[in-house]
Design a protein around this motif. Structure first.
Motif, PDB file in Angstrom:
ATOM      1  N   ARG A   1      10.547  26.282   1.708  1.00 26.51           N
ATOM      2  CA  ARG A   1      11.872  26.264   1.103  1.00 26.51           C
ATOM      3  C   ARG A   1      11.718  26.392  -0.411  1.00 26.51           C
ATOM      4  N   ALA A   2      12.443  27.343  -0.998  1.00 28.44           N
ATOM      5  CA  ALA A   2      12.361  27.550  -2.449  1.00 28.44           C
ATOM      6  C   ALA A   2      13.606  26.975  -3.092  1.00 28.44           C
ATOM      7  N   SER A   3      13.391  26.097  -4.073  1.00 25.01           N
ATOM      8  CA  SER A   3      14.573  25.531  -4.724  1.00 25.01           C
ATOM      9  C   SER A   3      14.516  25.794  -6.222  1.00 25.01           C
ATOM     10  N   GLY A   4      15.699  25.957  -6.810  1.00 30.05           N
ATOM     11  CA  GLY A   4      15.781  26.217  -8.252  1.00 30.05           C
ATOM     12  C   GLY A   4      14.947  27.424  -8.634  1.00 30.05           C
ATOM     13  N   ARG A   5      14.239  27.285  -9.772  1.00 31.36           N
ATOM     14  CA  ARG A   5      13.373  28.383 -10.205  1.00 31.36           C
ATOM     15  C   ARG A   5      11.929  28.150  -9.778  1.00 31.36           C
ATOM     16  N   THR A   6      11.704  27.010  -9.124  1.00 32.72           N
ATOM     17  CA  THR A   6      10.329  26.667  -8.771  1.00 32.72           C
ATOM     18  C   THR A   6       9.866  27.450  -7.543  1.00 32.72           C
ATOM     19  N   ARG A   7       8.755  28.112  -7.692  1.00 36.59           N
ATOM     20  CA  ARG A   7       8.110  28.781  -6.559  1.00 36.59           C
ATOM     21  C   ARG A   7       6.657  28.331  -6.573  1.00 36.59           C
ATOM     22  N   SER A   8       6.133  28.037  -5.406  1.00 34.49           N
ATOM     23  CA  SER A   8       4.745  27.560  -5.384  1.00 34.49           C
ATOM     24  C   SER A   8       3.807  28.702  -5.782  1.00 34.49           C
ATOM     25  N   ASN A   9       2.653  28.317  -6.319  1.00 34.47           N
ATOM     26  CA  ASN A   9       1.672  29.350  -6.692  1.00 34.47           C
ATOM     27  C   ASN A   9       1.276  30.193  -5.482  1.00 34.47           C
ATOM     28  N   ALA A  10       1.225  29.527  -4.319  1.00 31.31           N
ATOM     29  CA  ALA A  10       0.855  30.258  -3.094  1.00 31.31           C
ATOM     30  C   ALA A  10       1.888  31.351  -2.806  1.00 31.31           C
ATOM     31  N   SER A  11       3.176  31.020  -2.999  1.00 29.64           N
ATOM     32  CA  SER A  11       4.232  32.027  -2.785  1.00 29.64           C
ATOM     33  C   SER A  11       4.123  33.142  -3.812  1.00 29.64           C
ATOM     34  N   LYS A  12       3.951  32.741  -5.069  1.00 27.52           N
ATOM     35  CA  LYS A  12       3.876  33.748  -6.141  1.00 27.52           C
ATOM     36  C   LYS A  12       2.722  34.718  -5.892  1.00 27.52           C
ATOM     37  N   GLN A  13       1.631  34.165  -5.402  1.00 28.00           N
ATOM     38  CA  GLN A  13       0.434  34.951  -5.132  1.00 28.00           C
ATOM     39  C   GLN A  13       0.707  36.045  -4.091  1.00 28.00           C
ATOM     40  N   ARG A  14       1.682  35.807  -3.215  1.00 31.63           N
ATOM     41  CA  ARG A  14       1.940  36.736  -2.105  1.00 31.63           C
ATOM     42  C   ARG A  14       3.036  37.755  -2.416  1.00 31.63           C
ATOM     43  N   ILE A  15       3.586  37.647  -3.638  1.00 33.85           N
ATOM     44  CA  ILE A  15       4.669  38.581  -4.018  1.00 33.85           C
ATOM     45  C   ILE A  15       4.189  39.525  -5.123  1.00 33.85           C
ATOM     46  N   GLY A  16       4.588  40.777  -5.043  1.00 31.48           N
ATOM     47  CA  GLY A  16       4.358  41.721  -6.134  1.00 31.48           C
ATOM     48  C   GLY A  16       5.704  42.258  -6.582  1.00 31.48           C
ATOM     49  N   LEU A  17       5.994  42.142  -7.880  1.00 29.04           N
ATOM     50  CA  LEU A  17       7.304  42.567  -8.380  1.00 29.04           C
ATOM     51  C   LEU A  17       7.157  43.811  -9.251  1.00 29.04           C
ATOM     52  N   VAL A  18       7.933  44.836  -8.940  1.00 30.35           N
ATOM     53  CA  VAL A  18       7.993  46.015  -9.800  1.00 30.35           C
ATOM     54  C   VAL A  18       9.374  46.008 -10.465  1.00 30.35           C
ATOM     55  N   PRO A  19       9.452  45.532 -11.698  1.00 30.19           N
ATOM     56  CA  PRO A  19      10.768  45.476 -12.352  1.00 30.19           C
ATOM     57  C   PRO A  19      11.326  46.865 -12.612  1.00 30.19           C
ATOM     58  N   GLN A  20      12.610  46.869 -12.881  1.00 33.06           N
ATOM     59  CA  GLN A  20      13.317  48.142 -13.065  1.00 33.06           C
ATOM     60  C   GLN A  20      12.775  48.931 -14.263  1.00 33.06           C
ATOM     61  N   ASP A  21      12.519  48.212 -15.385  1.00 35.36           N
ATOM     62  CA  ASP A  21      11.960  48.880 -16.556  1.00 35.36           C
ATOM     63  C   ASP A  21      10.449  48.669 -16.580  1.00 35.36           C
ATOM     64  N   PHE A  22       9.809  49.363 -17.502  1.00 37.73           N
ATOM     65  CA  PHE A  22       8.344  49.268 -17.551  1.00 37.73           C
ATOM     66  C   PHE A  22       7.907  47.883 -18.006  1.00 37.73           C
ATOM     67  N   ALA A  23       7.118  47.227 -17.170  1.00 38.42           N
ATOM     68  CA  ALA A  23       6.587  45.907 -17.532  1.00 38.42           C
ATOM     69  C   ALA A  23       5.109  46.079 -17.826  1.00 38.42           C
ATOM     70  N   LEU A  24       4.844  46.738 -18.944  1.00 34.17           N
ATOM     71  CA  LEU A  24       3.459  47.102 -19.282  1.00 34.17           C
ATOM     72  C   LEU A  24       3.187  46.767 -20.744  1.00 34.17           C
TER      73      LEU A  24
ATOM     74  N   ASN B   1      -4.313  47.098 -18.377  1.00 39.02           N
ATOM     75  CA  ASN B   1      -3.080  46.556 -17.798  1.00 39.02           C
ATOM     76  C   ASN B   1      -3.320  46.082 -16.366  1.00 39.02           C
ATOM     77  N   LEU B   2      -3.989  46.940 -15.586  1.00 38.37           N
ATOM     78  CA  LEU B   2      -4.251  46.573 -14.182  1.00 38.37           C
ATOM     79  C   LEU B   2      -5.160  45.345 -14.100  1.00 38.37           C
ATOM     80  N   GLU B   3      -6.189  45.329 -14.946  1.00 38.10           N
ATOM     81  CA  GLU B   3      -7.117  44.184 -14.948  1.00 38.10           C
ATOM     82  C   GLU B   3      -6.397  42.888 -15.312  1.00 38.10           C
ATOM     83  N   TYR B   4      -5.532  43.005 -16.328  1.00 36.69           N
ATOM     84  CA  TYR B   4      -4.820  41.827 -16.822  1.00 36.69           C
ATOM     85  C   TYR B   4      -4.000  41.186 -15.689  1.00 36.69           C
TER      86      TYR B   4
END
Lengths: 315, 383
Positions: free
Chosen positions: A65-88, A97-100
């Protein structure tokens, strides 16, 4: 369910961005979030990733269960986000960039190097690995933007309008990549203004408008919600003024009209799935048919039917 | 362990980011080296450097009174008159040897020798703002009685020109004799090396601002904040990356002035290096503070640059003429220059140098705290 959002509401002051939004996503699905600007697509993504909190409602991610803005590190680790604009980082090289981002997701050493090489290769950026993105074309930046989100091989890949403003070649490259990623078992959430992209890569579509889900299902299921019918365009070599009248005698034909004064090309609207094409061709055969095109109701039509507005008008 | 690893990752990449922008590196490394040279050549004969690095309240002077006690009181009246007691502490000694001892031990900036009833000798060891003012005050006082005066001074043309510019003093019978103090005299090159390094290092706060803007507040920020890295590790790494990169760039300029321009930064090099670090810390803290209190990032840039120019200007960084307001003494440029000039020209480290350096670090600390509190609100504004 990998992700669920149940009765999620998000308000900014008096403005309601999400109004009891409910949907779920199972492992391996590719969900297209479709809707005009302001529909709530980006807000949905922000809430899922913990960039903003929901005003009310329940969210679960990978069974947690995800509440507020808190997400567990385990959850974050399993998500990849491609934002609308360039996040580089524009002045760091593509490899840097890829290494970082790989390192931030806990990939290090030889494994990181291997994944960076793989990602550069998949996205067709190996030749420019040491160059900084500020020298890249829009399409190359978009591909690197995606690369930074997949370097850690996420289970859930979220792409927020990843093909905006790029050339057809790069768009095709990205869509092929998403198809391949989905085929390999990655769960994907894909938001776009482009119906044809969603139709091509998504196994399921969720149409949003004004913060609500107005349709949710496969592309075919949603297309069936369209009020529009089958449409045929036929061109003949020997026109006759009697053609429209003869066609309209066929049961289930709604309309037949020439598209210009030459009376050689006709648009024929028939009731959906009535099997009238063969009958139409039979009537027109004596006039020497030279071209026939058919058009089934698509997502664009469904969107228009469901919301009363064209998708890109608001964008 | 993970937190340390994340912190180091962010630090290393942020550091690399600062060096990867060639234009910024040119601005913060090559430009100061050039500008120090150009300014010192262009303005070398005209500037009056503010190098008041002594203790706060009084400038020690020694009066040699070989002629007897009667002369002491006459001279005492003249030295202590006109509010001079606010600025000078006077020691009366019997002979020149004692006065020279005091001068050597840095307990005196000026020796006034009474030659006879109508003749006075001043020894000004080196050129500085306070010594110039002191000498001028004494000369002015003495001049009112039309008595003769002899000034013995360090080999600085600047003090000579300062004194010569006051015509009424020239009207008196004035004998000026050069006194060779070797390499101790302050040149324009020394002056601009100090003030320009300080100014450019303050501008290096731009790195911190750009890194914060890029990494936390735009699309890259969305990605960064969704990574499994703690915000403390992220912010700490960004700050340290910007600080170390700026500091190393400052060190390049510093070493260039030392080994190529041949500037003598004194014996306490560690203190100069620590001051450079203090300036860079302040620069980052101030830049981030401005960034979080100003709504638009572009406006924050303009405000930051404006503030830094004003700070440099009022503290006399461009021409040595500091503004005569009490607060100027506490402007970061003044604090840092106190330590740097002090290291350059004092054999010993004074309390004021330590307190000024301490203040510089304290400013940074306070600004970081405020920026952290306000920044958190800005980070999630609208969410």
């Amino acid at each position: 369910m990998l992700v669920t959002m149940n009765q999620v509401v998000k308000r900014y002051g008096t403005f309601t961005a999400l109004d009891n939004l409910t949907f779920g996503l199972t492992k391996g699905e590719t969900l297209g979030l479709l809707g005009p600007n302001g529909a709530g697509k980006s807000t949905t993504i922000k809430i899922l990733t913990g960039l903003t909190s929901a005003t009310s409602g329940e969210i679960t991610l990978f069974g947690e269960r995800a509440s507020g803005r808190t997400r567990s590190n385990a959850s974050k680790q399993r998500i990849g986000l491609v934002p609308q604009d360039f996040a580089l980082y524009e002045t760091l090289s593509a490899r840097d960039n890829l290494e970082y981002f790989g390192q931030l997701y806990g990939v290090h050493g030889g494994e990181l190097k291997k994944r960076v090489d793989e990602t550069l290769n998949i996205l067709g950026l190996s030749d420019v690995a040491t160059k900084a993105p500020k020298k890249f074309s829009g399409g190359m930046k978009r591909r690197l933007n995606i690369g930074c989100a997949i370097i850690h091989k996420p289970e859930l890949l979220i792409l927020d309008e990843p093909t905006v403003g790029i050339d057809p070649q790069s768009r095709n490259h990205i869509l092929a990549f998403v198809e391949k990623t989905a085929a390999e078992g990655t769960t994907v959430i894909y938001t776009s203004h482009y119906m044809e992209e969603v139709e091509r890569v998504c196994s399921r579509v969720c149409i949003m408008d004004a913060g609500k889900t107005i349709a949710d299902g496969t592309v075919d299921e949603i297309a069936k919600k369209s009020i529009f019918e089958d449409e045929f365009t036929v061109t003949v070599n020997e026109p006759s003024p009697a053609i429209p009248e003869n066609i309209q005698k066929i049961a289930g034909i709604i309309r037949c009209s020439p598209i210009d004064n030459s009376n050689r090309t006709f648009t024929i609207i028939s009731k959906r799935d009535s099997g009238n094409l063969a009958r139409i061709l039979e009537v027109l055969a004596p006039h020497t048919i030279v071209a026939v095109t058919t058009k089934k109701p698509n997502l664009e039509d469904a969107f228009l039917s469901l919301t009363g507005k064209a998708l890109r008008d608001d964008g | 362990m993970k937190a340390i690893k994340d912190f180091l990752t962010v630090f290393i990449k942020s550091h690399k980011f600062c060096w990867s922008d060639r234009f910024s590196v040119a601005v913060f490394v090559i430009f100061p080296i050039v500008i120090i040279f150009v300014l010192s050549q262009a303005l070398g004969g005209a500037f009056e450097g503010n190098m008041d690095f002594g203790e706060d309240f009084t400038i020690p002077i020694t009066v040699v009174c070989e002629a007897g006690e009667g002369e002491t009181s006459t001279l005492g009246e003249f030295l202590l008159g006109d509010g001079l007691t606010d600025f000078f502490s006077t020691t009366f000694v019997d002979n020149i040897e004692e006065a020279e001892e005091l001068m050597k031990s840095e307990e005196s900036n000026l020796i006034v020798t009474i030659e006879n009833e109508n003749e006075l000798s001043l020894f000004v060891p080196e050129y500085s703002w306070s010594n110039t003012r002191l000498a001028l005050s004494v000369v002015e006082q003495f001049n009112q009685t039309n008595q003769a005066i002899q000034i013995t001074m360090g080999n600085s043309d600047d003090l000579l020109s300062d004194l010569a510019s006051i015509e009424q003093i020239m009207a008196s019978e004035l004998t000026i004799r050069e006194y060779d103090r070797g390499e101790d005299a302050v040149s324009a090159l020394n002056f601009f090396a100090v003030t320009m390094i300080i100014m450019f290092m303050l501008f290096s706060g731009e790195y911190g601002l750009q890194l914060f803007k890029q990494s936390l507040f735009n699309e890259t920020g969305s990605r960064m904040l969704t990574t499994p890295v703690s915000k403390t590790g992220l912010i700490g790494g960004l700050l340290l990356g910007a600080t170390i990169a700026s500091f190393l760039q400052g060190m390049v300029v510093f070493l260039f002035t030392k080994f190529v321009y041949g500037i003598d930064w004194g014996n306490e090099i560690w203190l100069v290096v620590l001051t450079l670090f203090g300036i860079v810390m302040f620069a980052q803290a101030f830049a981030i503070f401005i960034f979080v209190i100003v709504k638009k990032a572009n406006a924050a840039n303009v405000v930051l640059q404006g503030c830094l120019f004003v700070m440099t200007f009022v503290s006399g960084g461009f021409n040595g003429q500091a503004f005569d307001f009490a607060f100027v003494r506490y402007v970061p440029n003044s604090l840092a220059s106190t330590v740097m000039f002090g290291t350059m020209f004092n054999d010993e480290i004074t309390n004021r140098m330590f307190s000024d350096l301490g203040l510089l670090f304290a400013y940074s600390f306070v600004l970081f705290i405020i920026a952290a509190v306000l920044g958190r609100r800005k980070l999630y504004a609208g969410s």
